[in-house]
Design a protein around this motif. Structure first.
Motif, PDB file in Angstrom:
ATOM      1  N   LYS A   1     -28.093   9.303  24.950  1.00  0.00           N
ATOM      2  CA  LYS A   1     -27.551  10.471  24.240  1.00  0.00           C
ATOM      3  C   LYS A   1     -27.946  10.438  22.762  1.00  0.00           C
ATOM      4  CE  LYS A   1     -23.595  11.350  27.255  1.00  0.00           C
ATOM      5  NZ  LYS A   1     -22.123  11.299  27.376  1.00  0.00           N
ATOM      6  N   PHE A   2     -27.899   9.262  22.167  1.00  0.00           N
ATOM      7  CA  PHE A   2     -28.282   9.122  20.765  1.00  0.00           C
ATOM      8  C   PHE A   2     -29.758   9.472  20.576  1.00  0.00           C
ATOM      9  CE2 PHE A   2     -29.947   6.092  17.459  1.00  0.00           C
ATOM     10  CZ  PHE A   2     -29.459   6.776  16.357  1.00  0.00           C
ATOM     11  N   TYR A   3     -30.631   8.903  21.381  1.00  0.00           N
ATOM     12  CA  TYR A   3     -32.061   9.160  21.246  1.00  0.00           C
ATOM     13  C   TYR A   3     -32.381  10.635  21.470  1.00  0.00           C
ATOM     14  CZ  TYR A   3     -32.335   4.042  21.757  1.00  0.00           C
ATOM     15  OH  TYR A   3     -32.171   2.687  21.609  1.00  0.00           O
ATOM     16  N   VAL A   4     -31.761  11.242  22.465  1.00  0.00           N
ATOM     17  CA  VAL A   4     -32.001  12.662  22.760  1.00  0.00           C
ATOM     18  C   VAL A   4     -31.595  13.539  21.579  1.00  0.00           C
ATOM     19  CG1 VAL A   4     -31.136  14.559  24.229  1.00  0.00           C
ATOM     20  CG2 VAL A   4     -31.978  12.451  25.274  1.00  0.00           C
ATOM     21  N   SER A   5     -30.576  13.113  20.849  1.00  0.00           N
ATOM     22  CA  SER A   5     -30.115  13.901  19.700  1.00  0.00           C
ATOM     23  C   SER A   5     -31.118  13.885  18.543  1.00  0.00           C
ATOM     24  CB  SER A   5     -28.755  13.387  19.207  1.00  0.00           C
ATOM     25  OG  SER A   5     -28.889  12.169  18.483  1.00  0.00           O
ATOM     26  N   LEU A   6     -32.059  12.957  18.537  1.00  0.00           N
ATOM     27  CA  LEU A   6     -32.975  12.786  17.412  1.00  0.00           C
ATOM     28  C   LEU A   6     -34.306  13.521  17.555  1.00  0.00           C
ATOM     29  CD1 LEU A   6     -32.576   8.961  16.736  1.00  0.00           C
ATOM     30  CD2 LEU A   6     -31.376  10.856  15.642  1.00  0.00           C
ATOM     31  N   PHE A   7     -34.704  13.819  18.776  1.00  0.00           N
ATOM     32  CA  PHE A   7     -36.041  14.353  19.013  1.00  0.00           C
ATOM     33  C   PHE A   7     -35.982  15.704  19.715  1.00  0.00           C
ATOM     34  CE2 PHE A   7     -36.431   9.758  18.833  1.00  0.00           C
ATOM     35  CZ  PHE A   7     -37.478   9.590  17.947  1.00  0.00           C
ATOM     36  N   ARG A   8     -36.859  16.610  19.276  1.00  0.00           N
ATOM     37  CA  ARG A   8     -36.975  17.917  19.925  1.00  0.00           C
ATOM     38  C   ARG A   8     -37.516  17.727  21.336  1.00  0.00           C
ATOM     39  NH1 ARG A   8     -39.864  21.068  14.941  1.00  0.00           N
ATOM     40  NH2 ARG A   8     -38.060  21.021  13.588  1.00  0.00           N
ATOM     41  N   ASN A   9     -37.327  18.766  22.151  1.00  0.00           N
ATOM     42  CA  ASN A   9     -37.840  18.761  23.524  1.00  0.00           C
ATOM     43  C   ASN A   9     -37.354  17.512  24.269  1.00  0.00           C
ATOM     44  OD1 ASN A   9     -39.292  19.640  25.777  1.00  0.00           O
ATOM     45  ND2 ASN A   9     -41.158  18.610  25.122  1.00  0.00           N
TER      46      ASN A   9
ATOM     47  N   GLU B   1     -33.626   6.732   8.622  1.00  0.00           N
ATOM     48  CA  GLU B   1     -32.191   6.631   8.323  1.00  0.00           C
ATOM     49  C   GLU B   1     -31.359   6.605   9.601  1.00  0.00           C
ATOM     50  OE1 GLU B   1     -28.765   9.523   6.518  1.00  0.00           O
ATOM     51  OE2 GLU B   1     -30.678   9.510   5.461  1.00  0.00           O
ATOM     52  N   LYS B   2     -31.643   7.521  10.515  1.00  0.00           N
ATOM     53  CA  LYS B   2     -30.830   7.645  11.733  1.00  0.00           C
ATOM     54  C   LYS B   2     -31.047   6.481  12.693  1.00  0.00           C
ATOM     55  CE  LYS B   2     -30.407  12.624  11.391  1.00  0.00           C
ATOM     56  NZ  LYS B   2     -30.901  13.927  11.877  1.00  0.00           N
ATOM     57  N   LEU B   3     -32.298   6.083  12.897  1.00  0.00           N
ATOM     58  CA  LEU B   3     -32.568   5.006  13.845  1.00  0.00           C
ATOM     59  C   LEU B   3     -32.116   3.642  13.329  1.00  0.00           C
ATOM     60  CD1 LEU B   3     -36.069   6.058  15.209  1.00  0.00           C
ATOM     61  CD2 LEU B   3     -33.969   5.795  16.553  1.00  0.00           C
ATOM     62  N   SER B   4     -32.209   3.408  12.035  1.00  0.00           N
ATOM     63  CA  SER B   4     -31.850   2.084  11.511  1.00  0.00           C
ATOM     64  C   SER B   4     -30.349   1.939  11.235  1.00  0.00           C
ATOM     65  CB  SER B   4     -32.657   1.758  10.248  1.00  0.00           C
ATOM     66  OG  SER B   4     -32.312   2.606   9.179  1.00  0.00           O
TER      67      SER B   4
ATOM     68  N   ARG C   1     -29.373   0.319  16.563  1.00  0.00           N
ATOM     69  CA  ARG C   1     -28.085  -0.333  16.815  1.00  0.00           C
ATOM     70  C   ARG C   1     -27.997  -0.986  18.190  1.00  0.00           C
ATOM     71  NH1 ARG C   1     -24.807   5.350  16.871  1.00  0.00           N
ATOM     72  NH2 ARG C   1     -26.476   5.835  15.448  1.00  0.00           N
ATOM     73  N   TYR C   2     -28.938  -0.668  19.081  1.00  0.00           N
ATOM     74  CA  TYR C   2     -28.959  -1.245  20.427  1.00  0.00           C
ATOM     75  C   TYR C   2     -29.951  -2.407  20.531  1.00  0.00           C
ATOM     76  CZ  TYR C   2     -26.717   3.223  20.976  1.00  0.00           C
ATOM     77  OH  TYR C   2     -25.881   4.302  20.797  1.00  0.00           O
ATOM     78  N   GLY C   3     -30.664  -2.687  19.438  1.00  0.00           N
ATOM     79  CA  GLY C   3     -31.623  -3.780  19.416  1.00  0.00           C
ATOM     80  C   GLY C   3     -33.036  -3.382  19.794  1.00  0.00           C
ATOM     81  N   LEU C   4     -33.270  -2.100  20.076  1.00  0.00           N
ATOM     82  CA  LEU C   4     -34.598  -1.621  20.433  1.00  0.00           C
ATOM     83  C   LEU C   4     -35.438  -1.445  19.171  1.00  0.00           C
ATOM     84  CD1 LEU C   4     -36.476  -0.635  22.702  1.00  0.00           C
ATOM     85  CD2 LEU C   4     -35.516   1.650  22.383  1.00  0.00           C
ATOM     86  N   SER C   5     -36.670  -1.934  19.207  1.00  0.00           N
ATOM     87  CA  SER C   5     -37.568  -1.845  18.056  1.00  0.00           C
ATOM     88  C   SER C   5     -38.322  -0.518  18.060  1.00  0.00           C
ATOM     89  CB  SER C   5     -38.581  -2.990  18.073  1.00  0.00           C
ATOM     90  OG  SER C   5     -37.938  -4.208  17.836  1.00  0.00           O
TER      91      SER C   5
END
Length: 157
Positions: free
Chosen positions: A19-27, A91-94, A108-112
């Motif tokens: 849900k977090f990742y989907v909120s950051l990217f279009r499409n 800002e959002k990912l870090s 925040r989940y440890g993914l690089s």
């Protein structure tokens, strides 16, 4: 259907992360959420797996428990067209994660992730080795990539 799909193993945050990742990217969108039933092994009703798309690219996330952790050996590389895009995603990912050198961060989940302006490849690949060297030296001093500083290094300023 995408033939090769990135598979991400989470402890128990797959649905939250998707849900977090989907909120950051279009499409981008959540696909199928499969939930644990009475048989477990996770708590009934919690997500076992989540499919999602980021900018049209498919991902599969599993709540597999604490056995495996993400490492920097695998990262998601994001091509950014502008400094505003770099700044926003950085800002959002870090947030809640950590920042590292040369545009790398852990969320925040440890993914690089690598949050990289597309102009960086052009500048580093210049036929003039002195220009490319100055850009590389400038980049190696950065955490978040700064396009203006890269361009200044390229121009020798």
């Amino acid at each position: 259907m995408q033939k090769i799909v990135t598979f991400l193993w989470f402890d128990n945050q797959a649905e939250e992360a998707a849900k977090f990742y989907v909120s950051l990217f279009r499409n981008s969108k959540i696909g199928t959420v499969t939930r644990y039933g009475d048989a477990g092994p996770g708590p009934k009703g919690t997500a076992m797996s989540v499919t999602f798309q980021l900018n049209g690219q498919e991902f599969y996330a599993l709540n597999g428990g604490p056995l495996f952790k993400f490492t920097e050996a695998i990262s998601l590389y994001v091509n950014c067209g502008t400094q505003d895009e770099v700044d926003d995603l950085w800002e959002k990912l870090s947030a809640g994660g950590s920042q590292s050198q040369c545009g790398w961060l852990k969320d925040r989940y440890g993914l690089s992730w690598q949050v990289i302006p597309t102009v960086l490849g052009k500048l580093l690949g210049d036929k003039d080795p002195a220009k490319a060297k100055r850009v590389m030296e400038s980049m190696l001093k950065m955490t978040k990539i700064d396009i203006t500083k890269l361009e200044q290094a390229y121009e020798g300023r």
